[in-house]
Scaffold this motif. Structure first.
Motif, PDB file in Angstrom:
ATOM      1  N   ARG A  68      -5.603   9.683  -9.154  1.00 55.46           N
ATOM      2  CA  ARG A  68      -4.478   8.848  -8.747  1.00 55.46           C
ATOM      3  C   ARG A  68      -3.456   8.633  -9.851  1.00 55.46           C
ATOM      4  O   ARG A  68      -2.340   8.219  -9.578  1.00 55.46           O
ATOM      5  CB  ARG A  68      -5.016   7.509  -8.244  1.00 55.46           C
ATOM      6  N   PHE A  69      -3.831   8.816 -11.110  1.00 56.84           N
ATOM      7  CA  PHE A  69      -2.933   8.539 -12.231  1.00 56.84           C
ATOM      8  C   PHE A  69      -2.756   9.784 -13.089  1.00 56.84           C
ATOM      9  O   PHE A  69      -3.260   9.846 -14.211  1.00 56.84           O
ATOM     10  CB  PHE A  69      -3.513   7.420 -13.106  1.00 56.84           C
ATOM     11  N   PRO A  70      -2.075  10.756 -12.630  1.00 63.88           N
ATOM     12  CA  PRO A  70      -2.039  12.018 -13.387  1.00 63.88           C
ATOM     13  C   PRO A  70      -1.346  11.899 -14.740  1.00 63.88           C
ATOM     14  O   PRO A  70      -1.622  12.691 -15.635  1.00 63.88           O
ATOM     15  CB  PRO A  70      -1.258  12.949 -12.451  1.00 63.88           C
ATOM     16  N   ARG A  71      -0.456  10.917 -14.907  1.00 62.47           N
ATOM     17  CA  ARG A  71       0.339  10.847 -16.134  1.00 62.47           C
ATOM     18  C   ARG A  71      -0.148   9.764 -17.085  1.00 62.47           C
ATOM     19  O   ARG A  71       0.425   9.596 -18.167  1.00 62.47           O
ATOM     20  CB  ARG A  71       1.803  10.535 -15.795  1.00 62.47           C
ATOM     21  N   LEU A  72      -1.135   9.019 -16.716  1.00 62.80           N
ATOM     22  CA  LEU A  72      -1.431   7.775 -17.427  1.00 62.80           C
ATOM     23  C   LEU A  72      -1.819   8.007 -18.894  1.00 62.80           C
ATOM     24  O   LEU A  72      -2.633   8.864 -19.207  1.00 62.80           O
ATOM     25  CB  LEU A  72      -2.572   7.039 -16.711  1.00 62.80           C
ATOM     26  N   ARG A  73      -1.199   7.218 -19.768  1.00 63.55           N
ATOM     27  CA  ARG A  73      -1.509   7.287 -21.201  1.00 63.55           C
ATOM     28  C   ARG A  73      -2.173   6.012 -21.708  1.00 63.55           C
ATOM     29  O   ARG A  73      -2.776   6.014 -22.786  1.00 63.55           O
ATOM     30  CB  ARG A  73      -0.227   7.524 -22.032  1.00 63.55           C
ATOM     31  N   ALA A  74      -1.975   4.913 -20.990  1.00 57.58           N
ATOM     32  CA  ALA A  74      -2.543   3.656 -21.477  1.00 57.58           C
ATOM     33  C   ALA A  74      -2.806   2.712 -20.320  1.00 57.58           C
ATOM     34  O   ALA A  74      -1.972   2.567 -19.419  1.00 57.58           O
ATOM     35  CB  ALA A  74      -1.599   2.995 -22.475  1.00 57.58           C
ATOM     36  N   ILE A  75      -3.967   2.073 -20.377  1.00 56.10           N
ATOM     37  CA  ILE A  75      -4.346   1.014 -19.427  1.00 56.10           C
ATOM     38  C   ILE A  75      -4.477  -0.257 -20.245  1.00 56.10           C
ATOM     39  O   ILE A  75      -5.269  -0.313 -21.196  1.00 56.10           O
ATOM     40  CB  ILE A  75      -5.702   1.337 -18.765  1.00 56.10           C
ATOM     41  N   ILE A  76      -3.676  -1.250 -19.901  1.00 51.87           N
ATOM     42  CA  ILE A  76      -3.671  -2.493 -20.680  1.00 51.87           C
ATOM     43  C   ILE A  76      -4.097  -3.627 -19.772  1.00 51.87           C
ATOM     44  O   ILE A  76      -3.422  -3.933 -18.795  1.00 51.87           O
ATOM     45  CB  ILE A  76      -2.259  -2.772 -21.237  1.00 51.87           C
ATOM     46  N   ASP A  77      -5.227  -4.244 -20.106  1.00 52.84           N
ATOM     47  CA  ASP A  77      -5.703  -5.372 -19.314  1.00 52.84           C
ATOM     48  C   ASP A  77      -5.287  -6.668 -20.008  1.00 52.84           C
ATOM     49  O   ASP A  77      -5.611  -6.876 -21.170  1.00 52.84           O
ATOM     50  CB  ASP A  77      -7.235  -5.293 -19.174  1.00 52.84           C
ATOM     51  N   VAL A  78      -4.558  -7.525 -19.299  1.00 51.43           N
ATOM     52  CA  VAL A  78      -4.062  -8.751 -19.935  1.00 51.43           C
ATOM     53  C   VAL A  78      -5.088  -9.877 -19.910  1.00 51.43           C
ATOM     54  O   VAL A  78      -4.823 -10.960 -20.430  1.00 51.43           O
ATOM     55  CB  VAL A  78      -2.748  -9.238 -19.283  1.00 51.43           C
ATOM     56  N   GLY A  79      -6.240  -9.651 -19.299  1.00 55.06           N
ATOM     57  CA  GLY A  79      -7.267 -10.694 -19.320  1.00 55.06           C
ATOM     58  C   GLY A  79      -8.032 -10.634 -20.633  1.00 55.06           C
ATOM     59  O   GLY A  79      -7.647  -9.937 -21.573  1.00 55.06           O
ATOM     60  N   GLU A 132       0.807  -1.221   0.000  1.00 49.70           N
ATOM     61  CA  GLU A 132       0.000   0.000   0.000  1.00 49.70           C
ATOM     62  C   GLU A 132       0.842   1.275   0.000  1.00 49.70           C
ATOM     63  O   GLU A 132       0.552   2.232  -0.686  1.00 49.70           O
ATOM     64  CB  GLU A 132      -0.915   0.023   1.248  1.00 49.70           C
ATOM     65  N   ASP A 133       1.922   1.259   0.803  1.00 52.04           N
ATOM     66  CA  ASP A 133       2.677   2.505   0.961  1.00 52.04           C
ATOM     67  C   ASP A 133       3.472   2.852  -0.293  1.00 52.04           C
ATOM     68  O   ASP A 133       3.703   4.016  -0.597  1.00 52.04           O
ATOM     69  CB  ASP A 133       3.606   2.427   2.183  1.00 52.04           C
ATOM     70  N   GLU A 134       3.871   1.838  -1.053  1.00 50.26           N
ATOM     71  CA  GLU A 134       4.554   2.140  -2.315  1.00 50.26           C
ATOM     72  C   GLU A 134       3.561   2.565  -3.396  1.00 50.26           C
ATOM     73  O   GLU A 134       3.871   3.345  -4.275  1.00 50.26           O
ATOM     74  CB  GLU A 134       5.303   0.907  -2.837  1.00 50.26           C
ATOM     75  N   ALA A 135       2.381   2.005  -3.305  1.00 50.45           N
ATOM     76  CA  ALA A 135       1.436   2.138  -4.407  1.00 50.45           C
ATOM     77  C   ALA A 135       1.147   3.588  -4.772  1.00 50.45           C
ATOM     78  O   ALA A 135       1.174   3.974  -5.947  1.00 50.45           O
ATOM     79  CB  ALA A 135       0.137   1.416  -4.070  1.00 50.45           C
ATOM     80  N   ALA A 136       0.911   4.403  -3.803  1.00 51.03           N
ATOM     81  CA  ALA A 136       0.466   5.764  -4.095  1.00 51.03           C
ATOM     82  C   ALA A 136       1.459   6.485  -5.002  1.00 51.03           C
ATOM     83  O   ALA A 136       1.080   7.090  -6.015  1.00 51.03           O
ATOM     84  CB  ALA A 136       0.269   6.538  -2.790  1.00 51.03           C
ATOM     85  N   GLN A 137       2.731   6.367  -4.690  1.00 54.47           N
ATOM     86  CA  GLN A 137       3.734   7.056  -5.492  1.00 54.47           C
ATOM     87  C   GLN A 137       3.848   6.443  -6.888  1.00 54.47           C
ATOM     88  O   GLN A 137       3.956   7.160  -7.886  1.00 54.47           O
ATOM     89  CB  GLN A 137       5.098   7.015  -4.787  1.00 54.47           C
ATOM     90  N   VAL A 138       3.805   5.116  -6.919  1.00 54.42           N
ATOM     91  CA  VAL A 138       3.925   4.428  -8.206  1.00 54.42           C
ATOM     92  C   VAL A 138       2.814   4.868  -9.151  1.00 54.42           C
ATOM     93  O   VAL A 138       3.051   5.146 -10.329  1.00 54.42           O
ATOM     94  CB  VAL A 138       3.932   2.895  -7.992  1.00 54.42           C
ATOM     95  N   LEU A 139       1.602   4.936  -8.641  1.00 53.43           N
ATOM     96  CA  LEU A 139       0.489   5.356  -9.488  1.00 53.43           C
ATOM     97  C   LEU A 139       0.721   6.778 -10.006  1.00 53.43           C
ATOM     98  O   LEU A 139       0.432   7.084 -11.164  1.00 53.43           O
ATOM     99  CB  LEU A 139      -0.842   5.296  -8.723  1.00 53.43           C
ATOM    100  N   GLN A 140       1.240   7.622  -9.162  1.00 52.43           N
ATOM    101  CA  GLN A 140       1.537   8.995  -9.581  1.00 52.43           C
ATOM    102  C   GLN A 140       2.494   9.034 -10.771  1.00 52.43           C
ATOM    103  O   GLN A 140       2.408   9.903 -11.628  1.00 52.43           O
ATOM    104  CB  GLN A 140       2.184   9.783  -8.420  1.00 52.43           C
ATOM    105  N   ASP A 141       3.419   8.096 -10.782  1.00 48.28           N
ATOM    106  CA  ASP A 141       4.482   8.145 -11.785  1.00 48.28           C
ATOM    107  C   ASP A 141       4.155   7.399 -13.075  1.00 48.28           C
ATOM    108  O   ASP A 141       4.843   7.589 -14.085  1.00 48.28           O
ATOM    109  CB  ASP A 141       5.769   7.527 -11.209  1.00 48.28           C
TER     110      ASP A 141
END
Lengths: 337, 337, 337, 337
Positions: free
Chosen positions: A70-81, A44-53
């Motif tokens: 939570r995802f200010p930079r996100l350009r792509a969401i890839i679902d492998v399912g 949990e504690d790592e997650a917040a920063q990782v999502l930011q980046d």
């Protein structure tokens, strides 16, 4: 994305090396800075920063709450399912121009191969015949072919002409039969351009000797093949239930198979595991498979290959080409199935 | 043959309507005067005259004694079985320009389809998986795919590139793997012209993941796949034994399958029925089929169609095009297998 | 032929390296003892002995007199031209089981490619358009396409489904149109097995938008396309005259082209060179080619490759597979054209 | 769009019946309420209201000013030309989820067919040969083939694997040569999935015997084939310049063709009409065509068919499938060419 983009690989329930061959994993690391890629969930504690980046998120479902903050930079969401992630705020994603992509086409080859294998097993009685030999009650040559028939030259119907159908279709062409399809989302012009004859569903059911059910589950197609429609299927035709049990009335299907009205190859069930005492387990008119069409070890790497191919394009600020983009018009239908 | 030719249809052990669809039987009667075409054998007293009159003989073996004296008008001998008739005086036939033809190519489609079905059943564990569901011990998804693999993209080897291979090859192409062949009678140039890579037998055995044994039995290939050669097969490859058990050392094959060295799909056995206690019946590494690849009811009509197509040409004094002519150079090898 | 067979290579009017690539010539020398293989004719005094010794004769016409006495060992006669040798005693050859083979199938690819090129040049007005640009009177875009049309999706008719057609057919398939054929020697069943629809000649002429004339000349088809039949051709269809001018009434064809009834691509003429003042030279409705479809330098080596492939088989006492065997029933028709 | 959507058809410079067959026009009227569909431009006074009402705009360029205010209901902009409309506020379109689509794929078949025709004309010297016959200086058979070669089995390179390439590729497959492609926007994985070998541009130029230039013009590829790169082309190779002259240094190309370094088939020119005295008009090393690959009358209806197919889907609130969507990442590159 002129700098090396940063990617989060967080595939709940799937292991990294189950999805990515070692070659593709190396390619991924060459292409992006991987912020997290372990089989364990992110603390949990790592997650917040990782999502930011993160510029790119590779996941197997959406479990991150609000996209907006939570995802200010996100350009792509890839679902492998195989399907679209649920719970994602698609409107926000589309508004921001975030690519929402699924690796569903990566299932095409392995599932198509199994669908053909089940079709041949059904019409040529391969599983039954193997079992007979083990029990010493086999009949040879003509005696063992009293109720068999061939796939060659038979009319084939495909319900749902998406990724699986695109992989299956080339396997069916050399068998020479006419191939028709029903897919209400694609239009007749598109289907014809793919070399299949569009048909209304009822006509397809009546006229096909082999019927492949390949439609993705949606809020539109629950029990699409209800009892009335299943009764339209020609005597001794073969129904291949491949994509999801959702699409049929499974009890009606079991009834009709019990009566020997037609045959089936079934890979998916309404409950998995199927109850131990389900009567379909005893029926000789069906070849049964425990949802095994889409989890072949080497086949899963097809998913990872598509993912890395498109990550390479995204990293070069180019549009993805291999994964399947979420279509705005279909998101609600597909995520409420 | 400017007048309507006369044909004798005398297929020992095969029924007329097993070989000829009603349409093809009608075509036959339109094309020739049929001297005899019943399921029962010709009475001795009728036979002598009928043989004197016959221009075309459609049979399933040679049981007429001397060709020289008994068939003064004969222009074509057509065997509806899979091999060349034995006991025929081929030199006399060739000298007189009598076409000796077999309907072997008519088996191509039905046998090829079964060969592919067995290959898929073996690598995707379709028969095993079906049996597991009947016994309530199935494993789902990844659990049920721990030892499966795909046909897609795998190197394929074909031993004997004749009629069955010609029908099987198009079915394999869309799976994308390289296809090689060993056939000592055809030559590398011919094989390449058919789109396959010629390979020496040992190399083919070592390098192929799927090996289709399709060679017609001959005096040259008895136990061609002996123990030493079978040991060259790669771990977990699939051997499809389709044409004749003659071509392999069956005991060695059983030993290696019992050790789990590789997998097999087996349609033909050295003895048929296979002894009830043969240990191969218990092996999970093989999919077993009781010589059922080539006797599908509708498939048999492929034979009759080829026969009538060529009878039509013969009746017009044209060379046959559909049946397989006996090659002078191969007759001895093929009839002494 | 267990010892190395002896071959005479005596191709009147054709040079050795015109037919055989250096690789194939090396293969030939590896396979047989070459008794004679020079571009010059064999001296009379050497010839007698050479003929006595030859197992295989590779020639471009028959100019050896009596087969019976002069070639005691001969097993195969291979003509590297496009037709059967004339003057040969075929009955004697068949009686002795001598293979009479032609390299005609080796012309397939080069001629088929040109046939397609002429078809596209005709419907897309490529030669006319190129000429217009050189004369500074070209029209751009729509202006330059007022009378053009496409090959895509058009009904195609093939007259004579032999070696050229077999090479052309795969080139036409991706254009998507229906393909029909007329070939009185092959039978409907054979044609259907090749994936074409058999049609009577008149119907084919009326219904096809592209008509490929590929029939070998025979005593049966002189001016088969007479004025009446040519008048059946649809307005603005394209006739591709590829095999031989023998098959059409060339004056009638010229008349109809002069009237602009339809278009043509013409590679063969009743007289070659065509008279300088022949009026067809001025017609814009035809694309003209000086019998250039079948003499491409590299294309000629296709002939030699087939020859050596089959010589290799013959040297191993196996039946040939690549060259075209003379059919007893057709010899008279083909050599009296 | 549950009510019948309203469409504005305003194709500056193109006539309605040039784009839509009568069948497709009828389909369009069945599917949408057509607000305006005339060959004349919309009167200014009508225009304002029509724009307010339009759900779908079918146009051939953008000449409507600000998207934001003038089209409150717009769901799709469909350009029937070959490229993306310029001057459109793409960011606003993407933000509002408006589909921006072009009919470019509709040019695929007609252009691909011409590209193949030009390739065959170049290597088989069809236009030159036709001209020779008209001038009475033709050479027959081998004499007319001293510098010809075949497409069969030759290495082929494709520059730009988009809509034209997708239509051309199937036409090239039966010729048997290896096919490679350079397309920096697509990625190697995508190219391999289409059955072509990805190659860097320089390697492709050096190794290919036939080079098809099919890339859409962009701000990235102006004179991509500059003098240095053109000099890499193999002697006697064939360059097919099909998409746009923009992609080559045309003067350098003319120089090299004048030197006879290689051959070309050229359909597009830097200036059209090409100046009357341009020296390329006199060169025998090129086949010239006046931008005629993409304006065949019946071919243009392919565009209209795609448009109506997708309008049908849009009217049912489904995503389009046939037209090409503008990719956000490429818009600037494509509209600034």
């Amino acid at each position: 994305m002129t700098a090396k983009p940063r990617a989060l690989v967080d595939m709940y329930g799937r292991k990294i090396d189950e999805i990515f061959s070692s070659d593709d994993l190396a390619r991924l690391h060459d292409t992006v800075t991987v912020l997290w890629a372990k089989d364990a969930p992110m603390p949990e504690d790592e997650a917040a920063q990782v999502l930011q980046d993160a510029d790119i998120l590779i996941c197997s479902q959406w479990r991150y709450g609000e996209l907006r903050d939570r995802f200010p930079r996100l350009r792509a969401i890839i679902d492998v399912g195989g399907g679209l992630p649920r719970g994602l705020d698609y409107e926000e994603a589309f508004r921001r121009g975030i690519h929402v992509l699924t690796a569903a086409p990566g299932f095409g080859r392995q599932v198509a191969e199994m669908a053909l294998g089940l079709a041949l097993a059904a019409c040529r009685e391969i599983a039954i015949g193997d079992q007979a030999m083990r029990q010493g009650r086999e009949a040879y040559m003509h005696g063992g072919n009293e109720t068999t028939f061939m796939l060659f030259d038979k009319p084939i119907g495909i319900i749902g002409y998406g990724g699986i159908a695109s992989a299956l279709h080339p396997l069916l062409i050399p068998f020479g039969g006419s191939i028709s399809a029903y897919d209400p989302w694609l239009g007749d012009g598109y289907l014809r351009s793919r070399g299949v004859t569009p048909k209304p569903l009822d006509q397809l059911l009546e006229e096909s000797k082999f019927i492949f059910v390949l439609a993705a589950p949606s809020s539109d197609n629950n029990a699409l093949l209800d009892r009335g429609r299943l009764e339209m299927i020609a005597p001794d035709a073969v129904l291949l239930l491949i994509s999801r049990a959702h699409v049929v009335d499974f009890e009606a299907l079991t009834d009709l198979l019990a009566e020997g009205r037609f045959r089936a190859g079934i890979d998916v069930f309404p409950e998995e595991p199927l109850p131990a005492d389900h009567r379909i387990r005893a029926l000789q008119s069906a070849v049964l498979s425990a949802h095994r069409a889409g989890s072949v070890r080497e086949g899963m790497w097809d998913l990872g290959r598509l993912v890395v191919d498109d990550v390479e394009l995204l990293a070069r600020s180019l549009p993805p080409r291999r994964l399947q983009p979420a279509a705005r018009e279909l998101v609600t239908l597909l995520t409420n199935a």
